[in-house]
Enzyme design. Structure first.
Site, PDB file in Angstrom:
ATOM      1  N   ASP A  43      69.254 -16.682  35.099  1.00 53.82           N
ATOM      2  CA  ASP A  43      70.215 -15.900  34.305  1.00 53.82           C
ATOM      3  C   ASP A  43      71.313 -16.807  33.750  1.00 53.82           C
ATOM      4  OD1 ASP A  43      69.393 -13.271  34.220  1.00 53.82           O
ATOM      5  OD2 ASP A  43      70.528 -12.650  35.995  1.00 53.82           O
TER       6      ASP A  43
ATOM      7  N   LEU B  34      69.192  -3.821  33.163  1.00 51.01           N
ATOM      8  CA  LEU B  34      70.433  -3.308  33.751  1.00 51.01           C
ATOM      9  C   LEU B  34      70.682  -1.820  33.499  1.00 51.01           C
ATOM     10  CD1 LEU B  34      73.124  -3.793  35.232  1.00 51.01           C
ATOM     11  CD2 LEU B  34      74.118  -4.394  33.015  1.00 51.01           C
TER      12      LEU B  34
ATOM     13  N   SER C  64      62.506 -12.523  21.167  1.00 51.56           N
ATOM     14  CA  SER C  64      63.549 -12.310  22.167  1.00 51.56           C
ATOM     15  C   SER C  64      64.554 -13.452  22.192  1.00 51.56           C
ATOM     16  CB  SER C  64      62.871 -12.217  23.536  1.00 51.56           C
ATOM     17  OG  SER C  64      63.813 -12.304  24.569  1.00 51.56           O
TER      18      SER C  64
ATOM     19  N   THR D 138      52.328   1.081  29.302  1.00 50.19           N
ATOM     20  CA  THR D 138      53.723   1.491  29.530  1.00 50.19           C
ATOM     21  C   THR D 138      54.160   2.485  28.459  1.00 50.19           C
ATOM     22  OG1 THR D 138      54.475  -0.470  28.338  1.00 50.19           O
ATOM     23  CG2 THR D 138      54.469  -0.605  30.733  1.00 50.19           C
ATOM     24  N   GLY D 139      53.412   2.551  27.378  1.00 55.58           N
ATOM     25  CA  GLY D 139      53.684   3.542  26.333  1.00 55.58           C
ATOM     26  C   GLY D 139      53.405   4.939  26.870  1.00 55.58           C
TER      27      GLY D 139
ATOM     28  N   LYS E 245      57.067 -15.878  23.894  1.00 54.11           N
ATOM     29  CA  LYS E 245      57.626 -15.498  22.588  1.00 54.11           C
ATOM     30  C   LYS E 245      57.795 -16.739  21.717  1.00 54.11           C
ATOM     31  CE  LYS E 245      58.030 -11.093  23.535  1.00 54.11           C
ATOM     32  NZ  LYS E 245      57.304 -10.053  22.796  1.00 54.11           N
TER      33      LYS E 245
ATOM     34  N   TYR F 212      58.156 -15.732  30.313  1.00 54.22           N
ATOM     35  CA  TYR F 212      58.252 -14.666  29.299  1.00 54.22           C
ATOM     36  C   TYR F 212      58.817 -15.240  27.992  1.00 54.22           C
ATOM     37  CZ  TYR F 212      60.532 -10.916  26.736  1.00 54.22           C
ATOM     38  OH  TYR F 212      60.967 -10.086  25.729  1.00 54.22           O
TER      39      TYR F 212
HETATM   40  C1  UD1 Z   1      66.196 -10.755  29.400  1.00 56.20           C
HETATM   41  C2  UD1 Z   1      66.133 -11.600  28.164  1.00 56.20           C
HETATM   42  C3  UD1 Z   1      65.919 -10.724  26.982  1.00 56.20           C
HETATM   43  C4  UD1 Z   1      64.659  -9.955  27.183  1.00 56.20           C
HETATM   44  C5  UD1 Z   1      64.811  -9.075  28.379  1.00 56.20           C
HETATM   45  C6  UD1 Z   1      63.508  -8.364  28.625  1.00 56.20           C
HETATM   46  C7  UD1 Z   1      67.451 -13.626  28.360  1.00 56.20           C
HETATM   47  C8  UD1 Z   1      68.773 -14.255  28.128  1.00 56.20           C
HETATM   48  N1  UD1 Z   1      67.374 -12.343  28.015  1.00 56.20           N
HETATM   49  O1  UD1 Z   1      67.416 -10.074  29.341  1.00 56.20           O
HETATM   50  O2  UD1 Z   1      65.803 -11.511  25.826  1.00 56.20           O
HETATM   51  O3  UD1 Z   1      64.348  -9.213  26.048  1.00 56.20           O
HETATM   52  O4  UD1 Z   1      65.102  -9.872  29.516  1.00 56.20           O
HETATM   53  O5  UD1 Z   1      63.499  -7.690  29.834  1.00 56.20           O
HETATM   54  O6  UD1 Z   1      66.515 -14.223  28.838  1.00 56.20           O
HETATM   55  N2  UD1 Z   1      71.458  -7.256  36.197  1.00 56.20           N
HETATM   56  C9  UD1 Z   1      71.993  -6.958  37.440  1.00 56.20           C
HETATM   57  N3  UD1 Z   1      71.285  -6.147  38.264  1.00 56.20           N
HETATM   58  C10 UD1 Z   1      70.076  -5.622  37.944  1.00 56.20           C
HETATM   59  C11 UD1 Z   1      69.522  -5.937  36.662  1.00 56.20           C
HETATM   60  C12 UD1 Z   1      70.257  -6.758  35.825  1.00 56.20           C
HETATM   61  O7  UD1 Z   1      73.081  -7.424  37.790  1.00 56.20           O
HETATM   62  O8  UD1 Z   1      69.469  -4.917  38.760  1.00 56.20           O
HETATM   63  C13 UD1 Z   1      72.208  -8.132  35.297  1.00 56.20           C
HETATM   64  C14 UD1 Z   1      71.490  -9.418  34.991  1.00 56.20           C
HETATM   65  O9  UD1 Z   1      71.804 -10.405  35.913  1.00 56.20           O
HETATM   66  C15 UD1 Z   1      72.015  -9.719  33.590  1.00 56.20           C
HETATM   67  C16 UD1 Z   1      72.298  -8.348  32.973  1.00 56.20           C
HETATM   68  O10 UD1 Z   1      72.363  -7.451  34.086  1.00 56.20           O
HETATM   69  O11 UD1 Z   1      73.224 -10.407  33.692  1.00 56.20           O
HETATM   70  C17 UD1 Z   1      71.198  -7.896  32.047  1.00 56.20           C
HETATM   71  O12 UD1 Z   1      69.944  -8.070  32.687  1.00 56.20           O
HETATM   72  P1  UD1 Z   1      68.588  -7.528  32.090  1.00 56.20           P
HETATM   73  O13 UD1 Z   1      68.760  -6.131  31.622  1.00 56.20           O
HETATM   74  O14 UD1 Z   1      67.512  -7.802  33.083  1.00 56.20           O
HETATM   75  O15 UD1 Z   1      68.347  -8.386  30.783  1.00 56.20           O
HETATM   76  P2  UD1 Z   1      68.387  -9.983  30.580  1.00 56.20           P
HETATM   77  O16 UD1 Z   1      67.831 -10.689  31.743  1.00 56.20           O
HETATM   78  O17 UD1 Z   1      69.743 -10.343  30.089  1.00 56.20           O
END
Ligand code: UD1
Length: 321
Positions: free
Chosen positions: A284, A189, A116, A35-36, A144, A140
């Site tokens: 989540d 996100l 993480s 992925t790098g 860690k 995952y």
């Molecule tokens: C998770 C881990 C984090 C890790 C990361 C790696 C937890 C609490 N956090 O972050 O430590 O380093 O993954 O990938 O386990 N969302 C949407 N739509 C999308 C994608 C995301 O609504 O298409 C929302 C998710 O529901 C979440 C927020 O956006 O509420 C962030 O999501 P994301 O960026 O995937 O990170 P986490 O799952 O919080």
């Protein structure tokens, strides 16, 4: 100090490499480029293309007067870790054990590890500090968590000193434009918001709008990768000065909801994010935010790049170029 950065061509890794080079440290990157990206290479660093599952190549890299290791090479898609645990066991656990053993064999005693917030699982209280019970809900997160246990044993048995940095949600791009590589197939996100804006994706699915939060969507603690980079430099200095092994949270101590992230992005870019509400994503938590008091006290670290404006605009600049 000569630092071997394993996974230093990836998204977080390349920001860490930049921070190390800016601090005038000698850097060798070891990365399998799965992925790098070569576009993330810096002229001042040395690059070795190799895999953490290749024990002899790893040993060879470690034998070149390495003083410290930063280990970031890992798979990080939480959902995928639940359907393909084998991949995560192999890369995140077996691969990291190879790193540990190569360090041990070459008498390298300082390790900074990319951990993480996922080690905590569903928060029992907020903000989450390092004493919070560790109860990962994803495989995952388990990888860690498991590696942190290995480090404790290698400290006890082999004198390894480590700082395990528990990142909350890593976001943003270097503000000087030094890192330009876009993550491919990111499940996170902000990259998905950006890909929706640039037309690479049709629509963003917001996972759940019925959470018990201020607007019904999940709240996370988003930390800029430049702030993460600075913490790695501080952690190396701490270990060099004889600091004890420990785990430290890295976050801003504030939360942003998914809808707030969308609205702020629209406001700052002047474009509409095409989104729809979708069912909750399993695993989540509604809200997770960090207590970063320990990182402040022990490393003298303070996030200074993580305002919502900065995380969004620094990312948008790269996606929009
Ligand atoms: C998770 C881990 C984090 C890790 C990361 C790696 C937890 C609490 N956090 O972050 O430590 O380093 O993954 O990938 O386990 N969302 C949407 N739509 C999308 C994608 C995301 O609504 O298409 C929302 C998710 O529901 C979440 C927020 O956006 O509420 C962030 O999501 P994301 O960026 O995937 O990170 P986490 O799952 O919080």
């Amino acid at each position: 100090m000569h630092v071997l950065v394993i996974g230093g061509a990836g998204y977080i890794g390349s920001h860490v490499v930049k921070a190390l080079l800016d601090a005038n440290l000698e850097v060798t990157v070891y990365d399998n480029l799965s992925t790098g990206l070569k576009i993330n290479f810096f002229d001042k660093a040395r690059y070795l293309v190799g895999d953490i599952l290749d024990v002899s190549a790893l040993n060879e890299a470690m034998s070149k007067n390495v003083d410290a290791v930063i280990h970031l090479a890992a798979k990080k898609a939480v959902g995928e870790s639940m359907t393909n645990p084998e991949k995560y066991a192999l890369n995140n656990i077996a691969g990291a054990i190879n790193v540990l053993n190569a360090m041990s064999q070459n008498n390298v005693r300082m390790l900074v590890f990319s951990s993480s917030a996922a080690v905590y699982g569903e928060p029992q209280y907020l903000p989450v500090d390092e004493e919070h019970p560790l109860n990962p809900v994803s495989f995952y997160g388990f990888t860690k968590y498991d590696m942190e246990r290995y480090f404790q044993w290698y400290d006890r048995l082999k004198g390894l000193k480590f700082v395990s940095l528990r990142y909350f949600n890593a976001v943003g791009y270097d503000e000087t434009g030094a890192v330009r590589g876009l993550e491919q197939n990111s499940q996170n996100l902000l990259p998905i918001v950006m890909e929706t804006l640039t037309g690479k994706r049709d629509k963003l699915k917001v996972f759940g709008n019925d959470y018990d939060t201020r607007d019904g969507t999940c709240i996370r603690d988003y930390i800029h990768v430049t702030d993460l980079g600075a913490a790695h430099v501080a952690a190396l200095r701490y270990l060099q000065q004889g600091g004890e092994s420990r785990a430290l949270n890295l976050g801003t101590e504030t939360g942003i909801s998914v809808l707030e992230m969308i609205k702020k992005t629209e406001e700052l870019t002047g474009r509409k994010v095409n989104y729809e509400f979708a069912p909750r994503r399993p695993g989540d938590p509604a809200v997770i935010t960090a207590s970063a008091r320990k990182a402040r006290e022990i490393l003298g670290w303070e996030p200074t790049h993580s305002s919502p404006e900065n995380i969004i605009l620094s990312t948008w600049r790269v996606y929009n170029s």
